[in-house]
Write an enzyme that holds these catalytic residues in place. Sequence first.
Site, PDB file in Angstrom:
ATOM      1  N   GLU A 131       0.827  -1.203   0.000  1.00  0.00           N
ATOM      2  CA  GLU A 131       0.000   0.000   0.000  1.00  0.00           C
ATOM      3  C   GLU A 131       0.863   1.255   0.000  1.00  0.00           C
ATOM      4  O   GLU A 131       0.592   2.218  -0.727  1.00  0.00           O
ATOM      5  CB  GLU A 131      -0.931  -0.023   1.220  1.00  0.00           C
ATOM      6  CG  GLU A 131      -2.123   0.905   1.109  1.00  0.00           C
ATOM      7  CD  GLU A 131      -1.834   2.296   1.623  1.00  0.00           C
ATOM      8  OE1 GLU A 131      -2.548   3.231   1.233  1.00  0.00           O
ATOM      9  OE2 GLU A 131      -0.894   2.452   2.423  1.00  0.00           O
ATOM     10  N   SER A 186      -7.147  -3.774   2.084  1.00  0.00           N
ATOM     11  CA  SER A 186      -8.489  -4.315   2.253  1.00  0.00           C
ATOM     12  C   SER A 186      -8.512  -5.396   3.322  1.00  0.00           C
ATOM     13  O   SER A 186      -9.458  -5.488   4.113  1.00  0.00           O
ATOM     14  CB  SER A 186      -8.995  -4.898   0.922  1.00  0.00           C
ATOM     15  OG  SER A 186      -9.192  -3.884  -0.034  1.00  0.00           O
ATOM     16  N   HIS A 199     -15.299   7.775  -2.789  1.00  0.00           N
ATOM     17  CA  HIS A 199     -14.324   8.850  -2.586  1.00  0.00           C
ATOM     18  C   HIS A 199     -13.473   9.127  -3.832  1.00  0.00           C
ATOM     19  O   HIS A 199     -12.759  10.123  -3.882  1.00  0.00           O
ATOM     20  CB  HIS A 199     -13.456   8.578  -1.354  1.00  0.00           C
ATOM     21  CG  HIS A 199     -12.378   7.539  -1.543  1.00  0.00           C
ATOM     22  ND1 HIS A 199     -11.490   7.219  -0.537  1.00  0.00           N
ATOM     23  CD2 HIS A 199     -12.033   6.734  -2.583  1.00  0.00           C
ATOM     24  CE1 HIS A 199     -10.658   6.299  -0.950  1.00  0.00           C
ATOM     25  NE2 HIS A 199     -10.958   5.986  -2.188  1.00  0.00           N
ATOM     26  N   ASP A 200     -13.562   8.256  -4.825  1.00  0.00           N
ATOM     27  CA  ASP A 200     -12.814   8.469  -6.069  1.00  0.00           C
ATOM     28  C   ASP A 200     -13.476   9.487  -6.995  1.00  0.00           C
ATOM     29  O   ASP A 200     -12.844   9.939  -7.959  1.00  0.00           O
ATOM     30  CB  ASP A 200     -12.680   7.152  -6.846  1.00  0.00           C
ATOM     31  CG  ASP A 200     -11.643   6.223  -6.236  1.00  0.00           C
ATOM     32  OD1 ASP A 200     -10.713   6.721  -5.581  1.00  0.00           O
ATOM     33  OD2 ASP A 200     -11.768   4.995  -6.408  1.00  0.00           O
ATOM     34  N   GLY A 242     -17.008  -2.314  -8.081  1.00  0.00           N
ATOM     35  CA  GLY A 242     -15.669  -1.726  -8.090  1.00  0.00           C
ATOM     36  C   GLY A 242     -14.761  -2.446  -7.119  1.00  0.00           C
ATOM     37  O   GLY A 242     -13.937  -1.824  -6.448  1.00  0.00           O
TER      38      GLY A 242
END
Length: 390
Positions: free
Chosen positions: A153, A211, A296-297, A235
């Site tokens: 990440e 995740s 949030h994208d 998604g």
Amino acid sequence: MATNGEIFNTYGHNRQTATVTKITASNESSNGVCYLSETANLGKLICIPMALRAAMELNVFQLISKFGTDAKVSASEIASKMPNAKNNPEAAMYLDRILRLLGASSILSVSTTKKSINRGGDDVVVHEKLYGLTNSSCCLVPRQEDGVSLVEELLFTSDKVVVDSFFKLKCVVEEKDSVPFEVAHGAKIFEYAATEPRMNQVFNDGMAVFSIVVFEAVFRFYDGFLDMKELLDVGGGIGTSVSKIVAKYPLIRGVNFDLPHVISVAPQYPGVEHVAGDMFEEVPKGQNMLLKWVLHDWGDERCVKLLKNCWNSLPVGGKVLIIEFVLPNELGNNAESFNALIPDLLLMALNPGGKERTISEYDDLGKAAGFIKTIPIPISNGLHVIEFHK
């Protein structure tokens, strides 16, 4: 291993800020000398994430862990375990300079010991720094049970492709509808990933590992999966999230839905079906749906369009689960604020309209799409599950 609360400090609110000393409201001290050192250090804070990235690429944290629990080891001991550094006589010296900054930032622990060395035929006592893992850096060591760490990440957020976008950040202020990533690379981020296999893998790997740790927290504080028979992850990337849910609740039929280039590299999971498509065109039918780090994208208009597509494909009584870090109404120097504020800036750099939101802003999106009820469930340090009910 760090607790979930410590894991969610990853987005910047840990002791990395320890390198910045107190800056007063005045530009001058009592004797008229400007606080140049403190102000200048603000511009040098980029050195911390770059040092962290180098340490991750050099596998430093895993190497320290192999010396044993609570081990305190020198840069020379760590460098001796690096195959690519064996032919560089200065490897330990340069590594120490990287690690001491991470130590001063509390990413590593640092202490000093004395040792005797032979220098020109004489025994000389020198000081040597020893480094160990902290709660923050423990998250960067693969766990024994599943090999998960947050390295992937952090490698995504510090990737050159991402960082290049920040060099264009001011354009969002100066130019209407400007997106720094698009200015830097000439394409939208998801289009770019579709044509660049390396970046596609970096993005997918980063989202997948985070995740896993997020759902460990969700499972502790949210019981809404208990009565589900079907869950469509809209998604859902390569399917990590829905696979974890199905593994925990095997009576749920899982469906992972994402763009074709994402589904093409998704592994097979027991109890999970992969479906390719465009969520802004149409969403497959599903009894319940999951949108994790999706809304949030996008800007409000695109979010409402997506949520309406979800609403149209849900039965009456169905629900959409939104998983996001939520902006608190009152901001402060705390993990809850930083866990939303830092990715908010990242989204501003990467995606058109992307932003973090408050609970009331999510409620407005749900109502605009036709949902009759919004139920927010706080999880940890700003992470929420938000239910939209049809």
